[in-house]
Design a protein around this motif. Structure first.
Motif, PDB file in Angstrom:
ATOM      1  N   ILE C  69       0.838  -1.195   0.000  1.00 26.66           N
ATOM      2  CA  ILE C  69       0.000   0.000   0.000  1.00 26.66           C
ATOM      3  C   ILE C  69       0.878   1.252   0.000  1.00 26.66           C
ATOM      4  O   ILE C  69       0.620   2.219  -0.726  1.00 26.66           O
ATOM      5  N   PHE C  70       1.955   1.193   0.786  1.00 23.27           N
ATOM      6  CA  PHE C  70       2.888   2.323   0.826  1.00 23.27           C
ATOM      7  C   PHE C  70       3.505   2.574  -0.549  1.00 23.27           C
ATOM      8  O   PHE C  70       3.521   3.699  -1.041  1.00 23.27           O
ATOM      9  N   ILE C  71       3.986   1.503  -1.176  1.00 27.68           N
ATOM     10  CA  ILE C  71       4.639   1.656  -2.488  1.00 27.68           C
ATOM     11  C   ILE C  71       3.666   2.259  -3.504  1.00 27.68           C
ATOM     12  O   ILE C  71       3.992   3.216  -4.212  1.00 27.68           O
ATOM     13  N   ALA C  72       2.438   1.708  -3.540  1.00 33.54           N
ATOM     14  CA  ALA C  72       1.462   2.184  -4.522  1.00 33.54           C
ATOM     15  C   ALA C  72       1.107   3.637  -4.260  1.00 33.54           C
ATOM     16  O   ALA C  72       0.965   4.444  -5.188  1.00 33.54           O
ATOM     17  N   SER C  73       0.968   3.983  -2.987  1.00 31.47           N
ATOM     18  CA  SER C  73       0.614   5.344  -2.636  1.00 31.47           C
ATOM     19  C   SER C  73       1.721   6.305  -3.069  1.00 31.47           C
ATOM     20  O   SER C  73       1.459   7.378  -3.617  1.00 31.47           O
ATOM     21  N   PHE C  74       2.972   5.874  -2.850  1.00 32.54           N
ATOM     22  CA  PHE C  74       4.108   6.709  -3.240  1.00 32.54           C
ATOM     23  C   PHE C  74       4.171   6.863  -4.763  1.00 32.54           C
ATOM     24  O   PHE C  74       4.333   7.968  -5.282  1.00 32.54           O
ATOM     25  N   LEU C  75       4.000   5.747  -5.480  1.00 28.11           N
ATOM     26  CA  LEU C  75       4.041   5.800  -6.945  1.00 28.11           C
ATOM     27  C   LEU C  75       2.912   6.685  -7.486  1.00 28.11           C
ATOM     28  O   LEU C  75       3.065   7.356  -8.497  1.00 28.11           O
ATOM     29  N   THR C  76       1.759   6.683  -6.788  1.00 28.06           N
ATOM     30  CA  THR C  76       0.662   7.556  -7.187  1.00 28.06           C
ATOM     31  C   THR C  76       1.086   9.004  -7.015  1.00 28.06           C
ATOM     32  O   THR C  76       0.838   9.846  -7.877  1.00 28.06           O
ATOM     33  N   GLY C  77       1.750   9.274  -5.896  1.00 27.77           N
ATOM     34  CA  GLY C  77       2.169  10.644  -5.610  1.00 27.77           C
ATOM     35  C   GLY C  77       3.138  11.193  -6.642  1.00 27.77           C
ATOM     36  O   GLY C  77       3.014  12.345  -7.057  1.00 27.77           O
ATOM     37  N   ILE C  78       4.088  10.368  -7.077  1.00 26.89           N
ATOM     38  CA  ILE C  78       5.059  10.875  -8.049  1.00 26.89           C
ATOM     39  C   ILE C  78       4.554  10.738  -9.489  1.00 26.89           C
ATOM     40  O   ILE C  78       5.272  11.039 -10.430  1.00 26.89           O
ATOM     41  N   GLY C  79       3.300  10.299  -9.642  1.00 27.37           N
ATOM     42  CA  GLY C  79       2.700  10.304 -10.980  1.00 27.37           C
ATOM     43  C   GLY C  79       3.091   9.135 -11.848  1.00 27.37           C
ATOM     44  O   GLY C  79       3.057   9.236 -13.068  1.00 27.37           O
ATOM     45  N   VAL C  80       3.455   8.002 -11.233  1.00 31.47           N
ATOM     46  CA  VAL C  80       3.853   6.839 -12.021  1.00 31.47           C
ATOM     47  C   VAL C  80       2.716   5.815 -12.105  1.00 31.47           C
ATOM     48  O   VAL C  80       2.508   5.179 -13.135  1.00 31.47           O
ATOM     49  N   TYR C  81       1.936   5.707 -11.013  1.00 32.04           N
ATOM     50  CA  TYR C  81       0.943   4.634 -10.967  1.00 32.04           C
ATOM     51  C   TYR C  81      -0.105   4.755 -12.065  1.00 32.04           C
ATOM     52  O   TYR C  81      -0.560   3.757 -12.612  1.00 32.04           O
ATOM     53  N   ASP C  82      -0.516   5.991 -12.397  1.00 30.93           N
ATOM     54  CA  ASP C  82      -1.535   6.127 -13.447  1.00 30.93           C
ATOM     55  C   ASP C  82      -0.993   5.673 -14.789  1.00 30.93           C
ATOM     56  O   ASP C  82      -1.745   5.224 -15.653  1.00 30.93           O
ATOM     57  N   GLN C  83       0.342   5.782 -14.965  1.00 30.07           N
ATOM     58  CA  GLN C  83       0.906   5.300 -16.235  1.00 30.07           C
ATOM     59  C   GLN C  83       0.969   3.774 -16.270  1.00 30.07           C
ATOM     60  O   GLN C  83       0.735   3.169 -17.309  1.00 30.07           O
ATOM     61  N   ILE C  84       1.265   3.182 -15.104  1.00 32.15           N
ATOM     62  CA  ILE C  84       1.203   1.719 -15.029  1.00 32.15           C
ATOM     63  C   ILE C  84      -0.239   1.284 -15.328  1.00 32.15           C
ATOM     64  O   ILE C  84      -0.483   0.355 -16.087  1.00 32.15           O
ATOM     65  N   GLY C  85      -1.200   2.008 -14.727  1.00 29.62           N
ATOM     66  CA  GLY C  85      -2.612   1.674 -14.895  1.00 29.62           C
ATOM     67  C   GLY C  85      -3.068   1.781 -16.333  1.00 29.62           C
ATOM     68  O   GLY C  85      -3.859   0.977 -16.816  1.00 29.62           O
ATOM     69  N   LYS C  86      -2.563   2.791 -17.038  1.00 29.76           N
ATOM     70  CA  LYS C  86      -2.926   2.985 -18.432  1.00 29.76           C
ATOM     71  C   LYS C  86      -2.467   1.786 -19.265  1.00 29.76           C
ATOM     72  O   LYS C  86      -3.126   1.365 -20.198  1.00 29.76           O
ATOM     73  N   PHE C  87      -1.310   1.241 -18.858  1.00 28.90           N
ATOM     74  CA  PHE C  87      -0.727   0.116 -19.588  1.00 28.90           C
ATOM     75  C   PHE C  87      -1.380  -1.197 -19.180  1.00 28.90           C
ATOM     76  O   PHE C  87      -1.732  -2.025 -20.021  1.00 28.90           O
ATOM     77  N   ALA C  88      -1.571  -1.386 -17.861  1.00 27.32           N
ATOM     78  CA  ALA C  88      -1.940  -2.706 -17.366  1.00 27.32           C
ATOM     79  C   ALA C  88      -3.431  -2.869 -17.076  1.00 27.32           C
ATOM     80  O   ALA C  88      -3.911  -3.993 -16.969  1.00 27.32           O
ATOM     81  N   GLY C  89      -4.173  -1.772 -16.944  1.00 23.87           N
ATOM     82  CA  GLY C  89      -5.610  -1.885 -16.675  1.00 23.87           C
ATOM     83  C   GLY C  89      -5.883  -2.684 -15.422  1.00 23.87           C
ATOM     84  O   GLY C  89      -5.426  -2.344 -14.336  1.00 23.87           O
ATOM     85  N   GLY C  90      -6.617  -3.785 -15.579  1.00 23.93           N
ATOM     86  CA  GLY C  90      -6.991  -4.625 -14.443  1.00 23.93           C
ATOM     87  C   GLY C  90      -5.791  -5.116 -13.650  1.00 23.93           C
ATOM     88  O   GLY C  90      -5.881  -5.357 -12.457  1.00 23.93           O
ATOM     89  N   GLY C  91      -4.638  -5.248 -14.311  1.00 23.39           N
ATOM     90  CA  GLY C  91      -3.434  -5.738 -13.661  1.00 23.39           C
ATOM     91  C   GLY C  91      -2.992  -4.877 -12.492  1.00 23.39           C
ATOM     92  O   GLY C  91      -2.383  -5.370 -11.549  1.00 23.39           O
TER      93      GLY C  91
END
Lengths: 122, 331, 151
Positions: C69-91
């Motif tokens: 949860i910490f890692i995901a929250s941090f990646l969201t903060g630096i603007g990386v998680y939405d790019q992972i999400g765009k690529f992986a969707g449900g993943g």
């Protein structure tokens, strides 16, 4: 070798569960909030009919990391609390079992929201 | 009224100046070299994206007054609108100026609405110089209509990209520039589409209705125009419009195009293309006006479409009412 | 009545007109990204068990989830998680990291409305239903067990 195999199971089952989510998104166009709700309910159901532990035994993180695991711990918490506290357990069990995850999510979200700013999509 | 919905302007006000300002992604798109100003950063040096949108609209108004070689005191009235609730961006931008302000809202068709109302005001002889301005911002629209920017979700294949940009034009009877000769005001059309990620399909029937009415009233055919350009139907929506018009026996040929479809390059991955109030406003006030001044286009039909929905109506499952206004511009 | 027929026909036509995208690439991406996130979770869990042998299995899992949860929250903060999400969707939506992302992203987005009305109020706009449904359904399950246990 045994470790490799167990990690392979984690990868395969975790991947399959996530792919199921993606399949739902593609076929029905539902939003991510609904995906999460659906999988939490699946987790609660799996625990209620007592099959979650059997899957968890060999799938390990493959089923516990997906939000299904969150649903299962909610249900597991409620059931085990009922066994010890009776009716009160219905109310206290679920959230007690998942308190760590929820509190962590709230805490980190709050801290990082204070630090970071939203970025425009590219 | 001589014809239902259509008016013919007697004095034909001219577009004496136009100005556009866009975000960095838009600047890399197909119309990049035609825009007057390309922001280096979406936040435009402001704290929030809402403030950036206001500043964009404000700068577009200042820019057009300069380009039309006028002074702020020459402007009689400002007509502006945007996509945010209560059109706050335009209202806040307008407080920086010492002329009256009329807020207009037609979603993505706001540019047409402000130009239509503006040219009628000038044609009637009550106002000498009118400024029309519209803008939208990707990040503010996304938050109001969809999800937080950082949420890791995927965009459905039919979705479009809200343009970050503002476009403005100055209308006057005195000066040089393309003139507005006819306007067909559109009815609100709803053909029962409720998918917010498929605006093109929702708006195409509105474009069809206004287009058919316009051709009938003015006794023209698509061949009479050098360019027929719709606002932001996008790839899917413009294909649907071509089909719908074909069903009515009107063939839209090579002189038909859509701002939203052409806006971005293929590798920019915007799926069905661009949308938003800033989409047709920036294309029209840069590329189209310039090509008209160059004499490449003599007579065009400009048909921005707008989806008149709100976040609440969407959540309640309502279908999307849409509107489209047609403006004929001649050189 | 005629309008209704026309609208139905139009919606059918639009549905057929929507370009069919190939589902396989996105299914594949969601599969391997989701799998990798789960493997990461297992790895963190195993490392924790190695480093702190006194930890119970249950506590180790709780720590694992908190770290994810910490890692995901941090990646969201630096603007990386939405790019992972765009690529992986449900993943990247289905794992617990997606839950973390759906709490952190509105918090950051609405920061501009202040700490109380922005961050705190909007925090659960997306993840709220997850907690509500989870709690309600688990209580239903618990209640049924309680009834059964009475007999």
């Amino acid at each position: 070798m045994e470790i490799f195999l167990s990690y392979l199971w984690v990868f395969l089952i975790g991947g399959l569960v996530c792919m199921l989510g993606e399949l739902l998104i593609i076929t029905t166009n539902i939003t991510s909030a609904r995906i999460l709700v659906t999988f939490v309910l699946i987790g609660v159901f799996l625990e209620a009919i007592d099959v979650f532990d059997y899957i968890s035994d060999f799938a390990k993180a493959g089923i516990n990391v997906p939000i299904i695991g969150f649903g299962a711990s909610l249900a597991k918490g409620a059931i085990s609390a009922v066994k010890t506290h009776g009716l009160l357990g219905v109310f206290t069990g679920g959230l007690t079992a998942t308190a760590g995850g929820i509190a962590a999510a709230i805490f980190f979200a709050f801290i990082f929201a204070l630090i970071f700013k939203s970025h425009t999509k590219k | 009224m001589e014809f239902e919905q259509t008016i013919k302007l007697k004095k034909q006000p001219r577009i004496i100046g136009s100005y556009t300002i866009v975000g960095p992604k838009e600047g890399q798109g197909n119309f990049g070299k035609y825009f007057d100003y390309i922001m280096k950063d979406d936040s435009f040096g402001e704290k929030t994206y809402e403030k950036a949108e206001r500043k964009m609209i404000e700068n577009a108004i200042v820019g057009v007054i300069e380009k039309a070689k006028l002074l702020p005191k020459d402007i009689d009235i400002l007509l502006a609108g945007d996509l945010l609730n209560q059109i706050v961006s335009s209202s806040y931008a307008a407080r920086a100026f010492q002329f009256p302000f009329l807020g207009v809202y037609g979603a993505c068709s706001t540019m047409a609405e402000s130009m239509a109302v503006g040219s009628v005001l000038v044609d009637g002889g009550y106002f000498d110089n009118v400024v029309c301005c519209t803008g939208s911002h990707f990040s503010t629209a996304e938050r109001q209509y969809r999800f937080p920017l950082e949420l890791g979700n995927q965009r459905p294949p039919t979705s479009q990209w809200t343009v970050t940009g503002a476009g403005s034009c100055a209308l006057s009877l005195h000066g040089e520039g393309p003139k507005i000769s006819m306007i067909t005001f559109g009815k609100v059309i709803d053909w029962g589409v409720n998918d917010v990620n498929n605006m093109g399909a929702a708006m195409a029937p509105a474009a069809r209705d206004t287009m058919l009415r316009h051709f009938k009233n003015t006794k023209t055919t698509p061949g009479d125009y050098d360019l027929i350009v719709t606002g932001d139907l996008g790839k899917l929506g413009s294909e649907i419009l071509i089909d719908l018009m074909e069903d009515e026996g009107v063939m839209l040929g090579v002189n038909y195009c859509d701002c939203g479809q052409m806006y971005f390059k293929r590798e920019q991955k915007t799926l069905c293309g661009a949308s938003g109030a800033g989409c047709c406003a920036t294309v029209f006030n840069s590329y189209i006006v310039e090509k008209m001044r160059d004499g490449q286009y003599k007579k065009i039909l400009f048909l921005p479409t707008g989806a008149l929905l709100s976040a609440t109506s969407t959540q309640q499952g309502d279908t999307i009412p849409c509107v489209c206004h047609a403006i004929v511009i001649e050189m | 009545m005629e309008d209704k027929k026309r609208n139905e026909a139009y919606n059918r036509y639009v549905k057929a007109k929507i370009p069919k995208t190939h589902a396989w690439p996105s299914l594949f991406n969601s599969f391997w990204v989701g799998g990798v996130i789960c493997v990461m979770g297992q790895g963190i869990n195993d490392l924790l068990m190695l480093a702190f042998p006194s930890l119970s299995q249950q506590s180790a899992w709780a720590y694992t989830l908190i770290i994810l949860i910490f890692i995901a929250s941090f990646l969201t903060g630096i603007g990386v998680y939405d790019q992972i999400g765009k690529f992986a969707g449900g993943g990247s939506i289905v794992p617990i990291t997606g839950f973390s992302n759906s709490i952190t992203s509105p918090s950051i987005e609405f920061k501009s409305e202040g700490i109380i009305y922005g961050i705190c109020v909007k925090m659960f706009t997306i993840a709220g239903p997850v907690i509500v449904f989870g709690v309600v359904s688990s209580m239903v399950v618990g209640f049924i067990y309680w009834i059964i246990s009475l007999f």
